[in-house]
Scaffold this motif. Structure first.
Motif, PDB file in Angstrom:
ATOM      1  N   VAL A   1      71.084  72.956  -2.886  1.00  0.00           N
ATOM      2  CA  VAL A   1      70.712  71.569  -3.185  1.00  0.00           C
ATOM      3  C   VAL A   1      71.585  71.008  -4.294  1.00  0.00           C
ATOM      4  O   VAL A   1      72.072  69.873  -4.219  1.00  0.00           O
ATOM      5  N   ARG A   2      71.809  71.797  -5.344  1.00  0.00           N
ATOM      6  CA  ARG A   2      72.668  71.335  -6.433  1.00  0.00           C
ATOM      7  C   ARG A   2      74.104  71.122  -5.956  1.00  0.00           C
ATOM      8  O   ARG A   2      74.800  70.217  -6.421  1.00  0.00           O
TER       9      ARG A   2
ATOM     10  N   ASN B   1      67.935  76.402  -4.078  1.00  0.00           N
ATOM     11  CA  ASN B   1      68.186  75.550  -5.237  1.00  0.00           C
ATOM     12  C   ASN B   1      69.691  75.403  -5.494  1.00  0.00           C
ATOM     13  O   ASN B   1      70.169  74.324  -5.850  1.00  0.00           O
ATOM     14  N   ARG B   2      70.433  76.479  -5.292  1.00  0.00           N
ATOM     15  CA  ARG B   2      71.882  76.421  -5.484  1.00  0.00           C
ATOM     16  C   ARG B   2      72.534  75.507  -4.436  1.00  0.00           C
ATOM     17  O   ARG B   2      73.445  74.729  -4.750  1.00  0.00           O
TER      18      ARG B   2
ATOM     19  N   SER C   1      64.344  80.943  -2.665  1.00  0.00           N
ATOM     20  CA  SER C   1      64.217  79.754  -3.511  1.00  0.00           C
ATOM     21  C   SER C   1      65.440  79.580  -4.396  1.00  0.00           C
ATOM     22  O   SER C   1      65.935  78.456  -4.581  1.00  0.00           O
ATOM     23  N   VAL C   2      65.947  80.680  -4.948  1.00  0.00           N
ATOM     24  CA  VAL C   2      67.135  80.604  -5.807  1.00  0.00           C
ATOM     25  C   VAL C   2      68.338  80.106  -5.016  1.00  0.00           C
ATOM     26  O   VAL C   2      69.094  79.229  -5.462  1.00  0.00           O
TER      27      VAL C   2
ATOM     28  N   TRP D   1      65.981  67.039   2.221  1.00  0.00           N
ATOM     29  CA  TRP D   1      66.107  68.440   2.633  1.00  0.00           C
ATOM     30  C   TRP D   1      64.870  68.801   3.446  1.00  0.00           C
ATOM     31  O   TRP D   1      63.811  69.049   2.898  1.00  0.00           O
TER      32      TRP D   1
END
Length: 578
Positions: free
Chosen positions: A563-564, A560-561, A556-557, A371
């Protein structure tokens, strides 16, 4: 005079098997015969007396461990075993029965011996070894070098294949001594040559200007202080092993939380830690160095280690450490943030590893997802490429994700990134992920404005500290579930301005409550705020967040979502952060 036929007659057949030197000798041919006989007997006696003692002395020095069996003497002090070995070798030469076959062998080993002596003298003189003090005042290294070249030349002139065999035996003996690690009382000339070459290379590397094409990861792996190698430390060493194709420096370091002055003896904690880390390097097949710093405070010791690791041009340019899982422990997050700040000051990169990494012989398949959030000039691309060179990750495909806003040209970004990969000759697929920044997620709202409001409400309800913690955890977890209250991405009214307006209202409410509490005379004699709950401080700090902080947390939240969602099944996920 002698004719040509006589001179080229090797076995004396033209003169009835005689010796040409004995025929022309004065005053009688038997002078030469007696001279040869006496010379042969003298050489035999010399070998009988000198050779066994020489073999005994070499075996006694333990230079060649396999010869130690000849270091034993008889009852009267004679080297009987060495004597028997000498007789056996001489008998083999006699059994051959042809001096022309034996002479080249003897000549080769004499010339090899003289060549090695001259080479050793040359190296000791050129390296200016402190223990090299020849008694011959007219000695010069050029004479030794000339002697070495002449011996080597004569060997190949006499018999080139015998010369190759003799040199191979000499090199084999040296490598055997080096492999067995025999202790040599007089030192090692090759070791001195290595030190001199290392000194020259270090000075040259320190004065040379660095270029981006010569950049390679030179790691300082910060391991936690443990009596044995912990799984976390094993994971860091496994990751460092994946980067070994960068051919860079690897230093494994740790901090021993003890006072250095109080340590005594060779078996103190510093020596034990060095042994533990050295064993970790060997078990992971890593070539590197171990550095242990002793300091009562681990944060101060880590700062010292960052500043002192390496030498000259071989200083670490990247810090490798583990992700601090236990954030509630004060020393954990303080030390982590301290390392990041120190690395920034020292102009070093920080590599943070999290999770379990494969063992040395394990091979993985799947994808390595990179990423590329912040374009850092290609460092992350290089690291991903080096990891793929290792046999563990060789079967994995490389995928590169980059994040774009709605107003960005995603097609142009994808084409530009493909051109960069083509220029860098890196095989990878490219995906551009679009992320909106026009809404605030429910999780971010609950961690900021909602937390401040509910903390103040629970205070008024008179809940205990444990009850507050359980209630707050439930509210934060519920923010991830659909249908819960708060600001969510699907509601068009839930934009940044609404959240900031609520945040301002909450700040004013906190100020009014605080003012009313201070004006209440019934609480004048109560205990002061020395034992205020930690949750109250967290709530007030969250209520004073600025717009930029709120946006960063929300980004950031969302990231992160994403990436998951896209890299949940990847074998390895790499991400660069500001």
């Amino acid at each position: 005079g002698a004719t040509r036929e006589v001179l080229i007659d090797k076995y004396g057949e033209s003169i009835d098997g005689g010796l040409i030197m004995s025929i022309i000798a004065f005053p009688h041919p038997y002078v030469v015969l007696f001279g040869c006989l006496l010379s042969t007997i003298g050489a035999a006696l010399q070998c009988l007396i000198g050779a066994p003692r020489l073999l005994y002395a070499i075996a006694g020095d333990d230079v060649v461990p396999i010869l130690k069996v000849f270091s034993v003497t008889s009852g009267n002090g004679e080297p009987l075993r060495a004597l028997l070995a000498t007789i056996a070798i001489a008998t083999i030469g006699c059994v051959i029965g042809n001096v022309d076959l034996v002479a080249p062998i003897i000549t080769m080993f004499f010339l090899v011996c003289y060549a090695c002596v001259n080479l050793a003298c040359t190296l000791q003189s050129l390296l200016k070894a402190p223990n090299w003090r020849p008694r011959f005042t007219l000695f010069h290294w050029l004479t030794s070098l000339l002697g070495f070249v002449m011996c080597l030349t004569l060997m190949f002139i006499s018999n080139w294949y015998y010369a190759i065999v003799a040199l191979a035996i000499a090199v084999g003996i040296y490598k055997y001594i080096d492999f067995k690690g025999a202790e040599k009382e007089w030192g090692d000339g090759i070791r001195g040559l290595q030190l001199q070459a290392a000194r020259y290379s270090l000075l040259a590397a320190d004065h040379a200007t660095s270029h981006v094409k010569n950049w390679r990861p030179q790691l300082l792996a910060l391991l936690s202080y443990k009596e044995t190698l912990s799984p976390d430390n094993e994971a860091l060493l496994s990751f460092a092993r994946s980067l070994k194709y960068g051919n860079g420096l690897v230093i494994v370091g740790t901090v021993v939380p003890l006072d250095l002055i109080k340590l005594r003896g060779e078996n103190n904690e510093v020596h034990r830690q060095r042994a533990v880390l050295a064993e970790g390097l060997r078990s992971n097949k890593l070539e590197g160095f171990v550095q242990v710093t002793c300091e009562e405070s681990i944060p101060k010791g880590t700062t010292t280690l960052l500043q002192t690791a390496g030498l000259g041009g071989l200083r670490p340019n990247s810090i490798l450490m583990g992700w601090p899982e236990k954030w509630k422990i004060k020393n954990t997050y303080e030390n982590f943030s301290r390392v990041v700040r120190c690395a920034t000051v020292l102009d070093q990169s920080v590599l943070v590893a999290r999770g379990e990494f494969p063992r040395r012989k394990e091979k993985l398949s799947g994808t390595i997802d990179l990423w590329w959030v912040v374009h850092d000039g290609g460092m992350m691309l290089l690291l991903a490429h080096l990891i793929r060179q290792h046999k563990t990750w060789r079967k994995c495909r490389l995928r590169i994700f980059t994040v774009a806003q709605l107003e960005d040209d995603s097609i142009k970004m994808r084409n530009d990134l493909k051109n960069i990969l083509y220029e860098l000759r890196i095989d990878a697929t490219v995906q551009v992920i679009e992320m909106s920044n026009q809404d605030i997620s429910a999780y971010t709202y609950e961690r900021t404005v909602g937390m401040a409001e509910r903390t103040k409400m629970m205070e008024k309800m008179g809940l205990t500290k444990s009850q507050k913690r359980r209630t707050m955890s439930f509210l934060i977890d519920s923010a991830h579930k659909p249908g819960t209250s708060g600001v969510n991405a699907g509601d068009p009214q839930s934009d940044i301005s609404a959240v900031l307006e609520n945040l301002g209202n909450m700040t004013r409410m906190v100020e009014e409550v605080d003012a009313s509490e201070h004006s209440n005379t019934s609480l004048a004699g109560a205990e002061h705020t020395d034992n205020q709950d930690e949750d109250e401080h967290i709530a007030i700090r969250h209520s004073q967040l600025k717009t930029e902080q709120l946006l960063k947390m929300d980004t950031s939240v969302k990231l992160n979502r994403l990436v998951r969602e896209h890299s949940g099944e990847a074998a390895l996920v790499m991400m660069n952060m500001p």
